[in-house]
Design a protein around this motif. Structure first.
Motif: not given
Length: 454
Positions: A160-170, A423-425
């Motif tokens: 989940n942390e990895e996905v969060t980092g990717l979502r923040v970047y996008i 990514l939110l989903q």
């Protein structure tokens, strides 16, 4: 509007006669109940020998009292444990006294549910409590203990942390369009996506292994009458669980046995032989065989190697009895009579692997066990193995599907906003696994499967 918290009580040990029984009480009324039953409050977290008193001040029993003050308890509430003699009447009298002082009987799993609601456990850990209790093998128990200590939760949270980092970047790229960032050609973005995809693959493999370790594999033995299904069933079980005779059609009903192959639980079903018959009892047995094949995780089609097995049309007919999509291993049994060597045959039947075995001598059975594990995708449980449920795997695969959909819209349309929404989903689905986000119905179903007192 949240309901007021009430005090609950339950027996934490199995019902019946035993040396010791444990009554567990949790909630806001614990201290009043403890004072009434013990005369005065025990020192928290110290075992004290006390008389357990009835309403007239007479001792019901003498035993050990343990008081855990909130929040330093299993549930996060005040908890009282009374360790009494394990007689049926004694425990009933103690429970009646606790209930008369204002507690109510706990629902199945309600103590663990309160631990979850009070952030003492996440949902994965709470489920691992029940899985540790229900573990059917040492490997399953060890895996459940790893999940209980938080190993599985840590892996989900790391993803989940990895996905969060990717979502923040996008979303940063979306919020600053003046930078004219070309998302599709951005090397840093690609470097961020690849590890997330790899983490998904690793976690799915771990979760699938954990599901197999917990739930096992539903294996159905099928074939013509007298092909040696029951002999093979007994050989796998390790004892004479099914009747074996030379008369065809001995097995009329389903016979079930649970066995274990290197930590992989197998729920093996021996069935009636597949053939046309006028016997109504055998007809019902054949119907039940077909029903079991419809829900099998793996079918073992047993063929008598001592007979003429060149009847490919007949064998094809047997294979046709197995529904499409069910994995099949073809087992040529009785090689002690045919003289064939044990192990995998060079030919296949209908695209299915063929193994030569002798249920009588045991030749080829090790290869069969290995083939079952391989077909299930199961590897020997190691130190990283955790226990998992089908719910976890289904939810993780849903998260993976959202991630894949996001990658597609990014590749095909350079739609950063849509990728961010996917990514939110993904994050919402991962939060369902640990219980950070989920419905009350889901929680009710999970905790209802627990035993009372836990």
């Amino acid at each position: 509007m949240p309901q007021p918290v009430v005090t609950i009580a339950g027996r934490a040990t199995p019902p019946g006669r035993g040396g010791i029984a444990v009554i567990r009480v949790s909630g806001p009324g614990v201290q009043q109940i403890a004072a009434a039953m013990l005369g005065k409050l025990p020192q928290p977290r110290h075992a004290e020998l006390r008389d357990f008193l009835d309403a007239e001040g007479q001792a019901i029993d003498t035993g050990i009292a343990l008081l855990f003050s909130a929040p330093d308890s299993y549930t996060g509430e005040d908890v009282l444990e009374l360790q009494c003699h394990g007689g049926v009447v004694v425990t009933e009298l103690l429970l009646e006294r606790v209930l008369a002082l204002g507690a109510r009987m706990a629902r199945p799993g309600e103590f663990s549910e309160r631990a979850f609601l009070n952030d003492k456990l996440d949902l994965l850990q709470a489920e691992a409590v029940a899985d540790l209790i229900d573990a059917g093998s040492r490997a399953a128990a060890r895996a459940a203990q790893r999940s209980l200590r938080g190993d599985f939760s840590a892996a989900v949270l790391a993803l989940n942390e990895e996905v969060t980092g990717l979502r923040v970047y996008i979303e940063a790229a979306i919020d600053f369009p003046d930078e004219e960032l070309d998302l599709l050609s951005d090397s840093e973005l690609r470097q961020r996506i690849a590890p997330v995809a790899a983490s998904f693959a690793r976690l799915e493999k771990t979760t699938r292994q954990g599901c197999l370790l917990r739930d096992g594999l539903h294996v159905v033995l099928a074939g013509r009458p007298n092909s040696g299904k029951s002999s093979l069933f007994n050989a796998l079980a390790g004892y004479a669980a099914a009747i074996v005779t030379s008369q065809p059609g001995t097995t009329r009903d389903l016979i079930r046995e649970q066995i274990n192959i290197d930590g992989l639980p197998l729920h093996v079903v021996d069935t009636a032989g597949l053939r046309s018959t006028l016997d109504p009892v055998e007809q019902e047995g054949v119907a039940r065989t077909r029903a079991q094949l419809g829900v099998a995780d793996l079918a073992l089609l047993v063929i008598d190697a001592s007979e003429d097995t060149s009847d490919l049309a007949g064998i094809a007919g047997l294979l046709g009895e197995i529904p499409a999509g069910i994995p099949v291993l073809v087992v040529r049994n009785k090689i002690d009579l045919s003289g064939e060597p044990p192990g995998t045959a060079p030919e296949s039947l209908g695209g299915h692997r063929v193994l030569r075995v002798s249920a009588l001598t045991g030749a080829g059975l090790d290869e069969l066990r290995l083939a079952i594990k391989t077909l299930a995708g199961f590897s020997d449980p190691g130190e990283g193995t955790v226990i998992a449920r089908q719910r976890h795997l289904d939810t993780l695969q849903r998260a993976q599907a959202h991630f894949a959909a996001g990658c597609r819209v990014l590749e095909e349309r350079q739609a950063g906003e849509l990728f961010a929404e996917e990514l939110l989903q993904v994050q919402n689905a991962l939060a369902e696994i640990t219980g950070e986000f989920g419905s009350d119905d889901l929680l009710g179903k999970i905790f209802a499967s627990f035993c009372i007192g836990k």
